[in-house]
Design a protein around this motif. Structure first.
Motif, short mmCIF file in Angstrom:
data_model
loop_
_atom_site.label_atom_id
_atom_site.label_comp_id
_atom_site.label_asym_id
_atom_site.label_seq_id
_atom_site.Cartn_x
_atom_site.Cartn_y
_atom_site.Cartn_z
N LEU A 174 29.57 48.81 44.50
CA LEU A 174 30.87 48.49 43.93
C LEU A 174 31.34 49.35 42.48
CD1 LEU A 174 33.34 46.80 44.11
CD2 LEU A 174 32.41 45.11 42.67
N GLU A 175 30.25 49.44 41.72
CA GLU A 175 30.73 50.03 40.44
C GLU A 175 31.08 51.86 40.74
OE1 GLU A 175 31.32 48.84 37.67
OE2 GLU A 175 31.01 46.81 38.61
N ARG A 178 34.76 51.57 42.15
CA ARG A 178 35.56 50.27 41.68
C ARG A 178 36.68 51.21 41.13
NH1 ARG A 178 33.74 45.58 37.75
NH2 ARG A 178 35.71 44.59 37.41
N LYS A 179 38.07 50.84 41.19
CA LYS A 179 39.23 51.38 40.54
C LYS A 179 40.19 50.22 39.94
CE LYS A 179 39.27 55.44 43.30
NZ LYS A 179 40.00 56.44 44.37
N ASP A 181 40.22 45.73 38.57
CA ASP A 181 39.57 44.62 38.36
C ASP A 181 39.52 43.70 39.51
OD1 ASP A 181 38.85 45.23 35.76
OD2 ASP A 181 40.72 44.65 34.79
N ILE A 303 33.23 42.74 48.72
CA ILE A 303 32.78 44.01 48.05
C ILE A 303 32.87 45.10 49.22
CG2 ILE A 303 30.74 45.45 47.50
CD1 ILE A 303 30.07 43.30 45.88
N GLU A 306 36.53 45.95 49.95
CA GLU A 306 37.05 46.83 48.98
C GLU A 306 36.77 48.13 48.99
OE1 GLU A 306 38.88 47.39 45.05
OE2 GLU A 306 38.89 45.95 46.51
N GLN A 310 39.84 50.84 48.96
CA GLN A 310 39.99 52.01 48.17
C GLN A 310 40.18 53.34 48.98
OE1 GLN A 310 40.30 51.87 44.93
NE2 GLN A 310 39.54 49.80 44.39
#
Length: 343
Positions: A174-175, A178-179, A181, A303, A306, A310
């Protein structure tokens, strides 16, 4: 969708002596697929089976993935787990461009093919629906009982440290993408780290178990014909399959407002507690710690989705994942904060 090279396939079938009818033409029909896998029905004379393989543009690691899937369905031969028959495998990409395997043709139906409407009699006769759910639960219960070591799957997964790796692996993933919160992420993540099971019985698991990845035989009573789509299959903690299956199961299936599990009509279905109890009875596994697996399933699915959100661009289907992700993570955090489970 680009078709198969039927001449090359027929030649390979003849050399491998997999299907009768040597020299007869091979007929193909595209069934389904996308960026990860494509599936074709092939027929030769009266014989039918299914080809599963990565499409030309799929990442190279899908070649290993397709061979991994083959190992699982081959290992299931002779078990009581509903599965497609293992017909044959080709590791040579020169035949069709990518490695592929052949599995038995299933004369049945998938909930993914019915556009949210159950086929008859399940659509009009609500009293036939509960067995759809009980059969779904029974499929992974039986899978969890497979002697994976005796079936030669010792190296399929690494059950030691399974839960530790789940959190570290998916947070790391995820990190990287990730874009934005995601409210509830830290709460759910911290809770999972603090409450992972102290012990569990390793077993074979599907990894993405839900109505979308099974097939039923035609007619009532409902009978599971095959568990399909094994790309996430591994040896780990089978109760995560259970958590994954029921993480969005409505509390009240009699209430139309609460009975939509995204793509299937849940009216008339048994409660979550009832299907979980059936899993426990068939599998022999205790389910007192189900809350942990529900939190993990919601957190992990958020996740996974996500990633799609993204890279959505203007893809409306992927853009729709955005609010689903936030709802799932909020639900995971809420359940984590409300449970007394202590591992």
């Amino acid at each position: 969708m680009t078709g198969l090279n039927t001449a090359r396939l027929a030649e390979w079938l003849d050399d491998a002596a997999i299907l009768p009818g040597k020299g007869e033409p091979v007929r193909t029909r595209f069934l389904s697929g996308g960026t990860q896998n494509v599936i074709y029905e092939i027929a030769r004379g009266e014989q039918r089976c299914v080809v599963r393989m990565p499409p030309p543009g799929a990442p190279p690691d899908r070649d290993k993935g397709i061979l991994r899937e083959w190992r699982i369905i081959e290992a299931l031969e002779g078990t009581d787990v509903p599965h497609t028959a293992a017909v044959g495998v080709c590791e040579d990409p020169d035949v069709l461009g990518r490695p592929f395997y052949l599995m038995g043709f299933v004369d049945g139906w998938s909930p993914m093919d019915t556009h949210g409407v159950w086929p008859e009699p399940f659509n009009s006769e609500l009293d036939t629906r509960p067995e759809l759910s009980y059969q779904l639960a029974e499929g992974i219960a039986l899978l969890s009982k497979v002697d994976w070591k005796a079936r030669g799957l010792q190296d399929l997964g690494r059950p030691d440290g399974f839960h530790e790796r789940q959190v570290d692996r998916w947070i790391g993933f995820l990190e990287r993408i990730r874009k934005r919160d995601i409210p509830g992420l830290e709460v759910a993540t911290d809770w999972l780290r603090a409450h992972r099971p102290l012990d569990f019985i390793p077993g074979l698991m599907h990894g993405d178990y839900q109505f979308a990845n099974v097939m039923y035989r035609h007619g009532a009573p409902a009978q599971l014909a095959a568990i399909v789509d094994w790309e996430m299959g591994t040896v780990g903690d089978p109760k995560l399959d259970l958590g994954w299956m029921v993480q969005s199961w409505p509390e009240d299936t009699a209430n139309p407002a609460e009975s939509e599990m995204s793509y299937v009509d849940m009216r008339g279905m048994p409660s979550r507690d009832q299907v979980v109890a059936h899993y426990a009875a068939v599998s022999g596994r205790q389910v007192d710690d189900l809350d942990y697996y529900l939190v993990l399933a919601k957190w992990k699915l958020a996740i996974v989705l996500e990633q799609g959100f993204q890279r959505a661009g203007d893809d409306e289907k992927l853009l729709a994942f955005g609010p689903v992700v936030t709802d799932l993570m909020a639900s995971a955090a809420e359940l984590a904060e409300s449970t007394d489970y202590r591992g």
